[in-house]
Design an enzyme around this catalytic site. Structure first.
Site, PDB file in Angstrom:
ATOM      1  N   LYS A 101       0.838  -1.239  -0.129  1.00  0.00           N
ATOM      2  CA  LYS A 101      -0.063   0.204   0.058  1.00  0.00           C
ATOM      3  C   LYS A 101       0.946   1.143   0.042  1.00  0.00           C
ATOM      4  O   LYS A 101       0.623   2.237  -0.715  1.00  0.00           O
ATOM      5  CB  LYS A 101      -0.797   0.045   1.358  1.00  0.00           C
ATOM      6  CG  LYS A 101      -2.080  -1.162   1.012  1.00  0.00           C
ATOM      7  CD  LYS A 101      -2.734  -1.000   2.518  1.00  0.00           C
ATOM      8  CE  LYS A 101      -3.601  -2.285   2.603  1.00  0.00           C
ATOM      9  NZ  LYS A 101      -4.355  -2.286   4.059  1.00  0.00           N
ATOM     10  N   ALA A 143      -0.593   0.699   6.232  1.00  0.00           N
ATOM     11  CA  ALA A 143      -0.874  -0.461   7.384  1.00  0.00           C
ATOM     12  C   ALA A 143      -1.831  -1.223   6.971  1.00  0.00           C
ATOM     13  O   ALA A 143      -2.727  -1.106   6.132  1.00  0.00           O
ATOM     14  CB  ALA A 143      -1.528   0.431   8.410  1.00  0.00           C
ATOM     15  N   ASP A 144      -1.826  -2.313   7.486  1.00  0.00           N
ATOM     16  CA  ASP A 144      -2.828  -3.363   7.371  1.00  0.00           C
ATOM     17  C   ASP A 144      -3.225  -4.233   8.516  1.00  0.00           C
ATOM     18  O   ASP A 144      -2.024  -4.416   9.294  1.00  0.00           O
ATOM     19  CB  ASP A 144      -2.317  -4.538   6.102  1.00  0.00           C
ATOM     20  CG  ASP A 144      -3.548  -5.262   5.603  1.00  0.00           C
ATOM     21  OD1 ASP A 144      -4.341  -4.723   4.768  1.00  0.00           O
ATOM     22  OD2 ASP A 144      -3.562  -6.360   6.070  1.00  0.00           O
ATOM     23  N   THR A 145      -4.339  -4.720   8.689  1.00  0.00           N
ATOM     24  CA  THR A 145      -4.596  -5.515   9.928  1.00  0.00           C
ATOM     25  C   THR A 145      -5.260  -6.772   9.529  1.00  0.00           C
ATOM     26  O   THR A 145      -6.296  -6.791   8.601  1.00  0.00           O
ATOM     27  CB  THR A 145      -5.679  -4.673  10.645  1.00  0.00           C
ATOM     28  OG1 THR A 145      -4.936  -3.380  11.241  1.00  0.00           O
ATOM     29  CG2 THR A 145      -5.984  -5.305  12.094  1.00  0.00           C
TER      30      THR A 145
END
Length: 191
Positions: free
Chosen positions: A52, A68-70
């Site tokens: 991203k 960011a990624d969750t």
């Protein structure tokens, strides 16, 4: 001065940066998230965060870009955002009365440096009734969240215990991020 660009349209990440007085702009990353053959959830979230951030940094190389990624995991199963209400219900039933892990990966890209990191938090749910799950799904809140719940919203009533960074579960480990930004000569602690 270099700007900070958040490569995300997440309202939760936006709110957390504002809460910490981090000056930023938003340019949503349009990258198609691809999960390759990674060995661990931490590798997955750091890779997705980097994808991203890289997509936005390509056209903003003079600035600092955050991605960011969750993801939520339970017994090695990755629980992303549900594709529909039935999948949301299945996820919530799976998590009911159990402990799961939430991983949030962050990538910070500048012209001269790239930093990636992740935070892992354990979350334990109370036993949930079918009525509780159905009412929560009817609220539509779980439909755009990894693991089908928002710890900062109505989903908070399902949480019995948390071990780790609450804000990481929300979507951005803001305390760690502020410390990592110091490597890029950005210090918001005196703002």
């Amino acid at each position: 001065m270099r700007k900070i660009i958040l490569a995300s349209g997440s309202p939760r990440r936006k709110e957390l940066l504002e809460l910490a007085s981090v000056p930023f702009e938003i340019i949503v990353s349009e990258v198609e998230e691809t999960i390759g053959a990674y060995s661990s959830p931490s590798d997955i979230v750091m890779s997705l965060a980097l994808q991203k951030a890289s997509a936005v940094a390509e056209y903003n190389s003079d600035h600092i870009v955050l991605g960011a990624d969750t993801i939520v995991t339970y017994e090695s199963r990755i629980l992303g955002k549900p594709s529909n209400e039935a999948e949301a219900k299945e996820m919530l039933q799976l998590l009911s009365g159990k402990t799961h892990e939430v991983y949030t990966g962050v990538a910070i890209i500048a012209k001269d440096k790239t930093v990636t990191f992740y935070e892992r938090t354990e979350v334990t749910f109370w036993e949930l009734t079918e009525e509780e799950i159905d009412a929560y799904i009817a609220s539509k809140e779980p439909l755009d969240k990894a693991g089908s719940y928002g710890i900062q919203g109505k989903g908070s009533i399902f949480v019995q215990h948390i071990q780790g960074d609450y804000y990481s579960v929300v979507g951005l480990p803001i305390s760690r991020l502020v410390r990592e930004l110091k490597q890029f000569n950005i210090d918001v602690t005196h703002a």
